[in-house]
Each structure stands twice: as structure tokens, then as C-alpha cells.
Design an enzyme around this catalytic site. Sequence first.
Site, PDB file in Angstrom:
ATOM      1  N   LYS A  22       0.854  -1.207   0.000  1.00  0.00           N
ATOM      2  CA  LYS A  22       0.000   0.000   0.000  1.00  0.00           C
ATOM      3  C   LYS A  22       0.884   1.251   0.000  1.00  0.00           C
ATOM      4  CE  LYS A  22      -1.660   1.577   4.080  1.00  0.00           C
ATOM      5  NZ  LYS A  22      -1.410   2.988   4.379  1.00  0.00           N
ATOM      6  N   ASN A  23       1.914   1.260   0.838  1.00  0.00           N
ATOM      7  CA  ASN A  23       2.704   2.481   1.027  1.00  0.00           C
ATOM      8  C   ASN A  23       3.747   2.713  -0.055  1.00  0.00           C
ATOM      9  OD1 ASN A  23       1.146   3.033   3.223  1.00  0.00           O
ATOM     10  ND2 ASN A  23       2.676   2.443   4.739  1.00  0.00           N
ATOM     11  N   ARG A  92      -4.674  10.661   4.768  1.00  0.00           N
ATOM     12  CA  ARG A  92      -3.563  11.606   4.926  1.00  0.00           C
ATOM     13  C   ARG A  92      -2.583  11.535   3.767  1.00  0.00           C
ATOM     14  NH1 ARG A  92      -1.978  13.624   8.880  1.00  0.00           N
ATOM     15  NH2 ARG A  92       0.183  13.304   8.279  1.00  0.00           N
ATOM     16  N   CYS A 116      -4.335  12.212  13.364  1.00  0.00           N
ATOM     17  CA  CYS A 116      -5.160  11.002  13.297  1.00  0.00           C
ATOM     18  C   CYS A 116      -4.937  10.247  14.605  1.00  0.00           C
ATOM     19  CB  CYS A 116      -4.787  10.164  12.081  1.00  0.00           C
ATOM     20  SG  CYS A 116      -3.226   9.369  12.285  1.00  0.00           S
ATOM     21  N   ARG A 121       1.029  14.302  13.622  1.00  0.00           N
ATOM     22  CA  ARG A 121       1.487  14.078  12.247  1.00  0.00           C
ATOM     23  C   ARG A 121       1.577  15.376  11.427  1.00  0.00           C
ATOM     24  NH1 ARG A 121      -0.994   8.595  10.007  1.00  0.00           N
ATOM     25  NH2 ARG A 121       0.880   8.698   8.732  1.00  0.00           N
ATOM     26  N   ASP A 306       4.862   0.287  12.005  1.00  0.00           N
ATOM     27  CA  ASP A 306       3.634  -0.313  11.457  1.00  0.00           C
ATOM     28  C   ASP A 306       3.450  -1.763  11.875  1.00  0.00           C
ATOM     29  OD1 ASP A 306       3.568   1.493   8.284  1.00  0.00           O
ATOM     30  OD2 ASP A 306       3.083   2.053  10.336  1.00  0.00           O
ATOM     31  N   ARG A 398      -8.536  -0.378   4.995  1.00  0.00           N
ATOM     32  CA  ARG A 398      -7.725   0.657   4.355  1.00  0.00           C
ATOM     33  C   ARG A 398      -6.438   0.074   3.812  1.00  0.00           C
ATOM     34  NH1 ARG A 398      -6.940   6.081   7.516  1.00  0.00           N
ATOM     35  NH2 ARG A 398      -5.692   6.248   5.647  1.00  0.00           N
TER      36      ARG A 398
HETATM   37  C1  EPZ Z   1       4.394   6.883   6.498  1.00  0.00           C
HETATM   38  O1  EPZ Z   1       3.626   7.898   7.107  1.00  0.00           O
HETATM   39  C2  EPZ Z   1       3.466   5.686   6.347  1.00  0.00           C
HETATM   40  N1  EPZ Z   1       2.338   6.048   5.474  1.00  0.00           N
HETATM   41  C3  EPZ Z   1       2.960   5.256   7.719  1.00  0.00           C
HETATM   42  O2  EPZ Z   1       2.152   4.095   7.536  1.00  0.00           O
HETATM   43  C4  EPZ Z   1       4.168   4.883   8.579  1.00  0.00           C
HETATM   44  O3  EPZ Z   1       3.726   4.528   9.860  1.00  0.00           O
HETATM   45  C5  EPZ Z   1       5.111   6.099   8.662  1.00  0.00           C
HETATM   46  O4  EPZ Z   1       5.499   6.503   7.337  1.00  0.00           O
HETATM   47  C6  EPZ Z   1       6.378   5.795   9.455  1.00  0.00           C
HETATM   48  O5  EPZ Z   1       7.050   4.728   8.877  1.00  0.00           O
HETATM   49  C7  EPZ Z   1       2.535   6.062   4.135  1.00  0.00           C
HETATM   50  O6  EPZ Z   1       3.618   5.798   3.642  1.00  0.00           O
HETATM   51  C8  EPZ Z   1       1.343   6.424   3.304  1.00  0.00           C
HETATM   52  P1  EPZ Z   1       6.441  10.208   8.681  1.00  0.00           P
HETATM   53  P2  EPZ Z   1       4.202   9.409   7.184  1.00  0.00           P
HETATM   54  O7  EPZ Z   1       6.288  11.485   7.937  1.00  0.00           O
HETATM   55  O8  EPZ Z   1       5.041   9.683   6.001  1.00  0.00           O
HETATM   56  C9  EPZ Z   1       7.067  13.358  12.135  1.00  0.00           C
HETATM   57  C10 EPZ Z   1       0.193   2.807   7.733  1.00  0.00           C
HETATM   58  O9  EPZ Z   1      -0.381   2.263   8.682  1.00  0.00           O
HETATM   59  N2  EPZ Z   1       6.986  14.358  11.053  1.00  0.00           N
HETATM   60  O10 EPZ Z   1       7.610   9.342   8.385  1.00  0.00           O
HETATM   61  O11 EPZ Z   1       3.049  10.305   7.462  1.00  0.00           O
HETATM   62  C11 EPZ Z   1       5.706  12.725  12.401  1.00  0.00           C
HETATM   63  O12 EPZ Z   1       4.974  13.496  13.319  1.00  0.00           O
HETATM   64  C12 EPZ Z   1       0.758   4.205   7.886  1.00  0.00           C
HETATM   65  O13 EPZ Z   1       0.365   2.267   6.616  1.00  0.00           O
HETATM   66  C13 EPZ Z   1       7.182  15.695  11.353  1.00  0.00           C
HETATM   67  O14 EPZ Z   1       7.416  16.061  12.497  1.00  0.00           O
HETATM   68  O15 EPZ Z   1       5.132   9.319   8.456  1.00  0.00           O
HETATM   69  C14 EPZ Z   1       6.050  11.384  12.968  1.00  0.00           C
HETATM   70  O16 EPZ Z   1       6.286  11.523  14.348  1.00  0.00           O
HETATM   71  C15 EPZ Z   1       0.531   4.743   9.280  1.00  0.00           C
HETATM   72  N3  EPZ Z   1       7.084  16.615  10.343  1.00  0.00           N
HETATM   73  C16 EPZ Z   1       7.372  11.029  12.268  1.00  0.00           C
HETATM   74  O17 EPZ Z   1       7.863  12.267  11.716  1.00  0.00           O
HETATM   75  C17 EPZ Z   1       6.804  16.255   9.054  1.00  0.00           C
HETATM   76  O18 EPZ Z   1       6.746  17.138   8.165  1.00  0.00           O
HETATM   77  C18 EPZ Z   1       7.220  10.025  11.154  1.00  0.00           C
HETATM   78  O19 EPZ Z   1       6.325  10.539  10.230  1.00  0.00           O
HETATM   79  C19 EPZ Z   1       6.607  14.884   8.771  1.00  0.00           C
HETATM   80  C20 EPZ Z   1       6.695  13.956   9.784  1.00  0.00           C
END
Ligand code: EPZ
Length: 421
Positions: A22-23, A92, A116, A121, A306, A398
Site C-alpha cells: 500500500k505504502n 492523509r 489522526c 502528524r 507499522d 484501508r
Molecule cells: C508513512 O507515514 C506511512 N504512510 C505510515 O504508515 C508509517 O507509519 C510512517 O510513514 C512511518 O514509517 C505512508 O507511507 C502512506 P512520517 P508518514 O512522515 O510519512 C514526524 C500505515 O499504517 N513528522 O515518516 O506520514 C511525524 O509526526 C501508515 O500504513 C514531522 O514532524 O510518516 C512522525 O512523528 C501509518 N514533520 C514522524 O515524523 C513532518 O513534516 C514520522 O512521520 C513529517 C513527519
Amino acid sequence: MDQIKIIGGSPLHGVVEIGGAKNAALPILAASLLGGGECIIDHVPQVRDLITMAKLLELLGVNVQTEGGRVMLEASHVQSIEAPYDLVKTMRASILALGPLLTRLGEAKVSLPGGCAIGTRPVNLHLKGLAMMGAEVQVDHGYIHAKARRLKGARIDLDFPTVTGTENLIMAACLAEGTTSLHHVAREPEIADLCAFLTKRGAKILGAGTDTITIEGVSELHGAKHEVMPDRVEAGTFVMAGAITGGDITVKGCVTDHLGNVFTKIQEMGVELTENSDGNGVRVRCSAPLKAVEVKTLPYPGFPTDLQAQMMALMSVAEGTSILTETIFEGRFLHVPELHRMGASIEIDGPHAVVKGTASLTGAEVMASDLRASAGLVLAGLAAEGETTVSRVYHLDRGYERLEEKFGTLGAQVQRVREVV
Ligand code: EPZ
């Protein structure tokens, strides 16, 4: 809302085939916005998030045809710059339209994805990177409004290896003027899969899979064909299902290299994992009680957040006390109160969950809160005595394709109960 009913206690046996990631599919579909020419994407999981992404792309003017796991996209006439709130609030990952729209059309208006169940996030790192490439970025009335006649290549050092932030900036850089070097980026395999697809379309990208990626902007991208990588989170979920039920299953069609850290921890718990010689499958055998272990979620190649909820289910029935530390999302323990209802003994102390294993869990009515928490509850139900009913399974839908069917072929007593409305 549908429910999933599970009668626990049956050790799983047999073979399960893993679907597309998915990702990886989400950013790859979003990348269709970067130019005309037909893109044929295979091995796309038929799950709700991909249906939502297809809807968003159609709204933006992309021609999208879906036939089973094949999605055909043609984006010569992208005519809208706006990803609206009512769509973004349901997924998202719609934020992945921001980079491609901005670099292709010079403007993008994307609703801020709210927080969420698992945390606030923010997307500040996405916006900071785009601003460093010359975009004028404003956030008001709940929308991100970005403009740039043409983005310019820049050196960008990410404060945190954000996965979708890395993907947005790579896609934006593909059509920027000059060279962009991204540092301290996320190294998740899904990013390498996106880069492989972009390269087939004519993008010039070096360093995919490492923490430094260099992109030389080009004037346009053409169509390409691509097969999405296997879903490592689905694979990890099934490996843990074989372990928690004391079964003997083979998980096929996964890239075992993507799960190195996960396999190490599961083996530490006493589970026997035998990888296929070609690295695309693993046999899972577990006949002894699981042993306690310490796990800390980290950016790839560390233990993936995850799979945290699923690992917590395993720890709940292991002998001894385990510690699980969640370092990625501040709110990703919503499955704990539900596991308590099943008799799990878990204490939360900030980012740490201290899990005292019990001989067995008991079935109960529980509620899913997010995609991966619901998978953890299903695993707990497979091991519990008696019946477990998981409600709000739209969370599961999802990201997991036909989950109850796949568990059924492995001998689990699982059924989906359609809610009578
Ligand atoms: C991706 O989300 C995945 N989703 C998530 O999978 C996964 O859990 C996550 O990466 C971490 O591996 C997709 O790829 C669609 P991040 P993402 O930006 O990109 C902070 C699932 O169940 N952050 O790596 O949204 C944030 O708050 C989903 O399939 C900032 O501070 O995650 C978090 O604490 C859930 N500022 C950390 O980084 C930003 O601009 C990781 O977030 C961006 C992120």
C-alpha cells in the site's frame, strides 16, 4: 460498520501469498501527476486507501482505469490544482499530491491532513523542503497553498527522515530546474520502489535506498510500466500470526531482506524462521511458548512502527516481561486498552509499554482505532480463548486486502459480519 469475529486457538497451517505494498502504491500512483504518457501499475493492492487515491487523481484530471490489481493512469490533462478537505480527511497520504502538482503546474492547493489516531502528524518538513526549492507556501483556512513558477534545485537536510516528506520532495525535484540533494532522508524500501518507477519515466535519481538522494531535474517525464513491491507490513503481520498461534505457515511473495530487524526479534522469541533460498518467502514454525523480548520502533531499517501493535499482541502471550518503545508516533498505543479487555497485562510509561506475558488471552469485544492497531487485535483474537469481535474494521480495509479470507485459508476461524443497516 462491519465486524470481524474470530474464534481463537487454532494453530495456522498452509501458505499465504503477500499482496502489493500500500505504502509504495500510494506515492507511485500520485507520481502519475508528473507527466503525460500512459502509466501501467501492476500488483496494486485492492484496498480502500488506493481507491481513495484513484478518486483524488480523477478529481485532478487524471484518467484512471482499474482492472483488478492493475491501474492504468494517463495525466496529460491535469486541470485542477486542488486536493479538497473532504477527500484528504479520509486519507492523509493525499498530501502526496502536493509535490507533483506544484512541480508540474506551478501551483497546488492541498488540504492540511489533520492529525489522526496515532498522533499529530505535522507536515512542516514537507513544506520547509518545498520552500527551500523556491516555493511560496502559505497555510490558511486549513489549506496548504504553494506556488512556484518553476522549482529550483537545492540542498535540503531533513530534520527527521519523514517517509512521505521524502517522497514529496523527490517528486517535486524531478521537474525542478537544476539538481536537488536530499540529506538524512527516509530509507524505507517503498521510497526505492517509487524511485525505480520515476527512473523508468525518465527521472534522473541517484542514491535511492540510502539517506542521501540526488535528483537532476528534467523537463518532462513519459509513461512507464511498473510492478509494485510486496507489502512488508502485511508479510510481517502474517509471520506474527503464524507465531502467535503456534502454527506452521509459509509466507510467500515477500522480500525477506525488508524484514531483517523484525525477523531477528521474532527469532529471539523462540520462533523458527526458514527463509526461501530466493529470498522471497519464509516458513514460520512455533511449537514452544514465546519468550519475552525488547523492541524499539525506529526509521528503516529499524523495527517498523507499522508492526508495533502486532508485536505487542505477541508479547502479551510471551513468557516473561517485554518492553516495547514507540519512537515514531506519540499516540500509537490506542490498541493497549483493547488488549487489556482481552486480559493482557500492559503498563504504559511515556513511549514505553511494559508487557507482562500471560499464559493466554480471553476473547472479547474490541474496537479498532487505526489500521495497524486493528491488525494487532486480530492477532490477539487468533490466540485468545473464545470469541473476539473486532468492530470498526473499516480501518483494516484501508490497508489489508481480504484479510479474513487469507486467514481462513490458513485454518483460522474468522468471519466478517456485515453490519445490517
Ligand atoms: C508513512 O507515514 C506511512 N504512510 C505510515 O504508515 C508509517 O507509519 C510512517 O510513514 C512511518 O514509517 C505512508 O507511507 C502512506 P512520517 P508518514 O512522515 O510519512 C514526524 C500505515 O499504517 N513528522 O515518516 O506520514 C511525524 O509526526 C501508515 O500504513 C514531522 O514532524 O510518516 C512522525 O512523528 C501509518 N514533520 C514522524 O515524523 C513532518 O513534516 C514520522 O512521520 C513529517 C513527519
